[in-house]
Design an enzyme around this catalytic site. Sequence first.
Site, PDB file in Angstrom:
ATOM      1  N   GLY A  11       0.810  -1.215   0.000  1.00  0.00           N
ATOM      2  CA  GLY A  11       0.000   0.000   0.000  1.00  0.00           C
ATOM      3  C   GLY A  11       0.838   1.258   0.000  1.00  0.00           C
ATOM      4  N   ARG A  13       1.383   3.489  -2.102  1.00  0.00           N
ATOM      5  CA  ARG A  13       0.836   4.678  -2.766  1.00  0.00           C
ATOM      6  C   ARG A  13      -0.241   5.373  -1.942  1.00  0.00           C
ATOM      7  NH1 ARG A  13       0.070   3.683  -9.276  1.00  0.00           N
ATOM      8  NH2 ARG A  13       2.211   4.194  -9.872  1.00  0.00           N
ATOM      9  N   GLY A  17       1.179   4.375   3.619  1.00  0.00           N
ATOM     10  CA  GLY A  17       2.329   3.722   3.001  1.00  0.00           C
ATOM     11  C   GLY A  17       3.345   4.711   2.476  1.00  0.00           C
ATOM     12  N   TYR A 137     -15.747  -3.065   7.688  1.00  0.00           N
ATOM     13  CA  TYR A 137     -14.311  -2.774   7.696  1.00  0.00           C
ATOM     14  C   TYR A 137     -13.682  -3.231   9.015  1.00  0.00           C
ATOM     15  CZ  TYR A 137      -9.992  -0.011   7.515  1.00  0.00           C
ATOM     16  OH  TYR A 137      -8.677   0.395   7.529  1.00  0.00           O
ATOM     17  N   LYS A 141     -10.572  -5.945   9.759  1.00  0.00           N
ATOM     18  CA  LYS A 141      -9.335  -5.559  10.436  1.00  0.00           C
ATOM     19  C   LYS A 141      -9.125  -6.353  11.731  1.00  0.00           C
ATOM     20  CE  LYS A 141      -7.446  -2.774   7.610  1.00  0.00           C
ATOM     21  NZ  LYS A 141      -6.141  -3.139   7.016  1.00  0.00           N
ATOM     22  N   THR A 165      -5.488   5.908  15.078  1.00  0.00           N
ATOM     23  CA  THR A 165      -6.726   6.666  15.132  1.00  0.00           C
ATOM     24  C   THR A 165      -6.960   7.349  13.779  1.00  0.00           C
ATOM     25  OG1 THR A 165      -7.944   8.275  16.453  1.00  0.00           O
ATOM     26  CG2 THR A 165      -5.628   8.781  15.997  1.00  0.00           C
ATOM     27  N   HIS A 180     -12.513  10.463   4.271  1.00  0.00           N
ATOM     28  CA  HIS A 180     -12.753  10.610   5.697  1.00  0.00           C
ATOM     29  C   HIS A 180     -13.089  12.064   6.021  1.00  0.00           C
ATOM     30  CE1 HIS A 180     -10.406   6.764   5.850  1.00  0.00           C
ATOM     31  NE2 HIS A 180     -11.353   6.492   6.716  1.00  0.00           N
TER      32      HIS A 180
END
Length: 316
Positions: A11, A13, A17, A137, A141, A165, A180
């Site tokens: 990840g 990109r 990451g 989600y 996780k 967070t 978000h």
Amino acid sequence: MNAESKIHVAGHRGMVGAAVVRLLKQQGYANLLLRTRSELDLTNQAQVNQFYAEESPEVVVFAAARVGGIHANDSYPAEFIYENLVMASNAVQAAFEHGVRRFLFLGSTCIYPRMAPQPIREESLLTSELEPTNEAYAIAKIAGLKLCQFYRRQYGVTFHSAMPTNLYGPGDNYHSENSHVLPAFIRRFHEASEANDESVTIWGTGSPLREFLHVDDLAAAILHLLKLDHPPDLVNVGSGEEVSIHALAKAVADTVGFRGRIETDPTKPDGTPRKLCDISRIRSTGWSPQIGLHEGLKSTYAAFRAELENDSLRAV
């Protein structure tokens, strides 16, 4: 882990990451294994196994995920649970089979129950119901961190997890519907300021409390955890501070120069009422956050404008 270690950042990109890669390069780690999705589809088990067999990474930072805000999570739960489950299971199993020494899995504090005691300790995991709007989600996780925990318990491998967070910073996703809350606010208030709008309406009542961490602070925490001989199975990574959604909107408006009204829409969902994580566990290992919210907002808005100007703004 040393400067010659073969490190795979899954990840790379994405916002997280990319921040990890920036810090690793700054610290002299040059042997980085980076693959785009077109080069390595993490939902494809055969491709993942082939990659681990051929490249033999020694350290893995698993920052890959299908992510989004409250609208995206609520609208596409099937994709969120399936893709994140498959990516985690493919990577953890391949890492184990091919001798990866260190695997750090990244999740989110949305794994914790909706009404967990505040601030949320790691022990709150699986003690009551999840927030419905991001349940898919969160379950994926939780499965990923449990994979790491059980492989470590059964086989003695150093597979562990960190739960950051709410994050923000350069390279964030600014999609008008799927981002978000903080990047969504930056884009909406920027556009409202440019258009001289009289008001901006935010979802919900504005009363929920949220915690935010700059992604560069998270990258520093990740590198710190990778250097620990005996890292915790699960650790929260946050700022330890919280702000109401309405106060956040006001802070973003001030940062971008919007002078109109901020209105709320109580017909839209608020999500979890409060979500502050207890960061005493990671503090006890020697890490603490360094970037305050107002400082972080200024640098993030500057990055947003630069990305907008050079046509590199992420909006997916």
